[in-house]
Design an enzyme around this catalytic site. Structure first.
Site, PDB file in Angstrom:
ATOM      1  CG  ASP A   1      -1.823   1.194   1.318  1.00 56.74           C
ATOM      2  OD1 ASP A   1      -1.855   1.997   0.365  1.00 56.74           O
ATOM      3  OD2 ASP A   1      -2.522   1.334   2.341  1.00 56.74           O
ATOM      4  CB  ALA A   2       2.604   3.036  -2.574  1.00 55.13           C
TER       5      ALA A   2
ATOM      6  N   GLY B   1       0.246   8.497   0.607  1.00 58.23           N
ATOM      7  CA  GLY B   1       0.847   9.821   0.507  1.00 58.23           C
ATOM      8  C   GLY B   1       2.020  10.026   1.443  1.00 58.23           C
TER       9      GLY B   1
ATOM     10  CG  LEU C   1       3.639   6.086   6.656  1.00 52.90           C
ATOM     11  CD1 LEU C   1       2.828   5.479   7.793  1.00 52.90           C
ATOM     12  CD2 LEU C   1       5.107   6.168   7.039  1.00 52.90           C
TER      13      LEU C   1
ATOM     14  CD  GLU D   1      -6.265   4.606  -1.260  1.00 54.34           C
ATOM     15  OE1 GLU D   1      -5.922   5.048  -0.149  1.00 54.34           O
ATOM     16  OE2 GLU D   1      -6.209   5.279  -2.318  1.00 54.34           O
TER      17      GLU D   1
ATOM     18  N   GLY E   1      -1.722  14.141   7.695  1.00 53.63           N
ATOM     19  CA  GLY E   1      -0.933  15.171   7.023  1.00 53.63           C
ATOM     20  C   GLY E   1      -1.100  16.522   7.694  1.00 53.63           C
TER      21      GLY E   1
ATOM     22  CE1 TYR F   1       1.877  10.782  13.654  1.00 57.48           C
ATOM     23  CE2 TYR F   1       2.962   8.903  14.686  1.00 57.48           C
ATOM     24  CZ  TYR F   1       1.808   9.568  14.311  1.00 57.48           C
ATOM     25  OH  TYR F   1       0.585   9.023  14.618  1.00 57.48           O
TER      26      TYR F   1
END
Length: 268
Positions: free
Chosen positions: A9-10, A12, A14, A74, A127, A142
């Site tokens: 799962d790529a 925004g 990670l 997705e 984000g 983070y």
């Protein structure tokens, strides 16, 4: 390693990887800026792996690294991953229910039997936490931002209902927020207070949109997933508190950040 199949799962922020080895599911994640090194590691340990790809950067992965890889939508991957995790955790969910995916942004999915559909989306999410948090504190890490949020006092910046009514009894819970960040520079506050107020604003925004979606679709059960809830106990606590206050039933999946990667893997 004897890895034959992998789900990736790529998104925004990670890149999340799920794979099975000797019947055991394993998970890895990397910042999206380390995408090439993550895929290089995977190619080195499993050069002939079959890959199923999902997320906003799935086509990039396919074009550069996995020309024979399968791309899974997705929303389909996310919902299928949720189904598996609910089963593994022994949580039987009455249908329909809503999935709230708190990633870089936040998206809402309605699940009803074999039918699932994305019903809502917001630009407020992880984000926002990282971007605005960095602006407010000059802190780039983070985990440090989540630590600050847990230590801060949001009421040092947020105007609460009880602040407005002062000595009078408020008509609603006095600890609820009347206006986010409204006290501004009129009071002293710390970086921790700023992060607590920011986290509260994100949580309240997600809560209000979830409430509207739940009311529209007549749903009480809410499943929360997403990387922005991992290692962020204050945001999780805010969401859980508000959900229960509003009569909704929240469920937080243990490995919810990997739902997309696992759902993609299941397609192979």
């Amino acid at each position: 390693m004897t890895v034959q199949k992998v789900g990736i799962d790529a998104g925004g922020s990670l890149i999340k990887i799920a794979f099975q080895e000797r019947g055991v599911m394993h998970y890895k994640k990397y910042p999206i800026g380390e995408l090439e090194s993550a895929i290089s590691w995977l190619k080195a340990v499993a050069p002939n792996v079959m890959a199923a790809l999902t997320g906003g950067k799935a086509h990039i992965l396919q074009g550069e690294f996995f020309p024979n890889g399968t791309i899974v939508p997705e929303f389909q991957a996310t919902c299928e991953g949720v189904r598996l995790f609910l089963l593994e955790e022994g949580k039987k969910m009455p249908e329909p229910y809503i999935i709230v995916n708190v990633g870089t942004g936040t998206s809402w999915h309605l699940v009803d039997g074999e039918r699932y559909v994305r019903i809502l989306g917001s630009g407020v999410g992880g984000g926002t936490f990282m971007g605005l948090g960095t602006i407010l504190t000059n802190e780039l890490d983070y985990q440090q931002l989540t630590t600050l949020a847990a230590k801060g006092q949001k009421e040092n910046l947020d105007l609460l209902v009880k602040d407005i009514y002062e000595s009078d009894k408020p008509p609603i819970n006095g600890d609820l927020t009347a206006a986010n960040f409204a006290k501004g520079l009129n009071v002293k506050h710390t970086n921790a207070d700023r992060m607590a107020a920011l986290t509260n604003m994100i949580g309240e925004t997600i809560m209000l949109l979830t409430l509207q979606a739940a009311a529209k679709h007549m749903v009480k059960e809410i499943v929360f997933i997403g990387s922005s809830l991992i290692g962020n106990p204050f945001l999780t606590e805010i969401l859980e508190t508000y959900m229960k206050m509003l009569g909704l039933q929240p469920t937080f999946l243990k490995n919810g950040e990997y739902c997309g990667a696992v759902g993609a893997l299941l397609s192979i």
